[in-house]
Design a protein around this motif. Sequence first.
Motif, PDB file in Angstrom:
ATOM      1  N   THR A 280     -44.185 -14.998 -26.404  1.00  0.00           N
ATOM      2  CA  THR A 280     -43.270 -15.151 -25.273  1.00  0.00           C
ATOM      3  C   THR A 280     -42.504 -13.846 -25.070  1.00  0.00           C
ATOM      4  O   THR A 280     -42.278 -13.426 -23.932  1.00  0.00           O
ATOM      5  CB  THR A 280     -42.286 -16.311 -25.522  1.00  0.00           C
ATOM      6  OG1 THR A 280     -43.039 -17.502 -25.747  1.00  0.00           O
ATOM      7  CG2 THR A 280     -41.359 -16.515 -24.339  1.00  0.00           C
ATOM      8  N   TYR A 281     -42.117 -13.236 -26.180  1.00  0.00           N
ATOM      9  CA  TYR A 281     -41.496 -11.913 -26.168  1.00  0.00           C
ATOM     10  C   TYR A 281     -42.450 -10.977 -26.913  1.00  0.00           C
ATOM     11  O   TYR A 281     -42.371 -10.839 -28.132  1.00  0.00           O
ATOM     12  CB  TYR A 281     -40.134 -11.912 -26.859  1.00  0.00           C
ATOM     13  CG  TYR A 281     -39.143 -12.908 -26.293  1.00  0.00           C
ATOM     14  CD1 TYR A 281     -38.900 -12.989 -24.924  1.00  0.00           C
ATOM     15  CD2 TYR A 281     -38.452 -13.765 -27.125  1.00  0.00           C
ATOM     16  CE1 TYR A 281     -37.993 -13.902 -24.416  1.00  0.00           C
ATOM     17  CE2 TYR A 281     -37.540 -14.676 -26.632  1.00  0.00           C
ATOM     18  CZ  TYR A 281     -37.316 -14.740 -25.275  1.00  0.00           C
ATOM     19  OH  TYR A 281     -36.410 -15.646 -24.779  1.00  0.00           O
ATOM     20  N   PRO A 282     -43.384 -10.348 -26.202  1.00  0.00           N
ATOM     21  CA  PRO A 282     -44.327  -9.454 -26.874  1.00  0.00           C
ATOM     22  C   PRO A 282     -43.620  -8.214 -27.427  1.00  0.00           C
ATOM     23  O   PRO A 282     -42.499  -7.902 -27.021  1.00  0.00           O
ATOM     24  CB  PRO A 282     -45.334  -9.094 -25.787  1.00  0.00           C
ATOM     25  CG  PRO A 282     -44.729  -9.492 -24.504  1.00  0.00           C
ATOM     26  CD  PRO A 282     -43.623 -10.453 -24.778  1.00  0.00           C
ATOM     27  N   PRO A 283     -44.259  -7.497 -28.350  1.00  0.00           N
ATOM     28  CA  PRO A 283     -43.655  -6.287 -28.923  1.00  0.00           C
ATOM     29  C   PRO A 283     -43.171  -5.339 -27.835  1.00  0.00           C
ATOM     30  O   PRO A 283     -43.873  -5.070 -26.867  1.00  0.00           O
ATOM     31  CB  PRO A 283     -44.789  -5.664 -29.736  1.00  0.00           C
ATOM     32  CG  PRO A 283     -45.640  -6.836 -30.103  1.00  0.00           C
ATOM     33  CD  PRO A 283     -45.576  -7.753 -28.916  1.00  0.00           C
ATOM     34  N   GLY A 284     -41.932  -4.899 -27.999  1.00  0.00           N
ATOM     35  CA  GLY A 284     -41.334  -3.957 -27.060  1.00  0.00           C
ATOM     36  C   GLY A 284     -40.668  -4.594 -25.867  1.00  0.00           C
ATOM     37  O   GLY A 284     -39.984  -3.912 -25.101  1.00  0.00           O
ATOM     38  N   SER A 285     -40.826  -5.907 -25.702  1.00  0.00           N
ATOM     39  CA  SER A 285     -40.209  -6.570 -24.553  1.00  0.00           C
ATOM     40  C   SER A 285     -38.742  -6.888 -24.838  1.00  0.00           C
ATOM     41  O   SER A 285     -38.328  -7.048 -25.986  1.00  0.00           O
ATOM     42  CB  SER A 285     -40.956  -7.844 -24.195  1.00  0.00           C
ATOM     43  OG  SER A 285     -40.787  -8.816 -25.204  1.00  0.00           O
ATOM     44  N   GLN A 286     -37.975  -6.976 -23.775  1.00  0.00           N
ATOM     45  CA  GLN A 286     -36.562  -7.271 -23.897  1.00  0.00           C
ATOM     46  C   GLN A 286     -36.355  -8.726 -24.275  1.00  0.00           C
ATOM     47  O   GLN A 286     -36.995  -9.621 -23.735  1.00  0.00           O
ATOM     48  CB  GLN A 286     -35.869  -6.968 -22.576  1.00  0.00           C
ATOM     49  CG  GLN A 286     -34.379  -7.043 -22.633  1.00  0.00           C
ATOM     50  CD  GLN A 286     -33.739  -6.554 -21.346  1.00  0.00           C
ATOM     51  OE1 GLN A 286     -34.422  -6.165 -20.408  1.00  0.00           O
ATOM     52  NE2 GLN A 286     -32.438  -6.580 -21.305  1.00  0.00           N
ATOM     53  N   VAL A 287     -35.449  -8.935 -25.216  1.00  0.00           N
ATOM     54  CA  VAL A 287     -35.054 -10.274 -25.650  1.00  0.00           C
ATOM     55  C   VAL A 287     -33.729 -10.570 -24.947  1.00  0.00           C
ATOM     56  O   VAL A 287     -32.909  -9.673 -24.783  1.00  0.00           O
ATOM     57  CB  VAL A 287     -34.886 -10.305 -27.190  1.00  0.00           C
ATOM     58  CG1 VAL A 287     -34.380 -11.641 -27.669  1.00  0.00           C
ATOM     59  CG2 VAL A 287     -36.204  -9.961 -27.869  1.00  0.00           C
TER      60      VAL A 287
END
Length: 64
Positions: free
Chosen positions: A13-20
Amino acid sequence: MAEAISRRIAEGTYPPGSQVPGIVELSAEFGIAASTAQKASAHLCDTGEVRTELGLDTFAADSK
């Protein structure tokens, strides 16, 4: 809350590097105090699941 974010990272849902989502968004989503959301976010940072960039935001950590 930390377990839910960790699960979302693992599921992509939150892939590597994506904003949380930030502290305010997380506290609203989970119905918890901002201080509790901050502690959970700090735990995720300590375990290496997320990384913070000062002045920017929190991001899912790159794959291990």
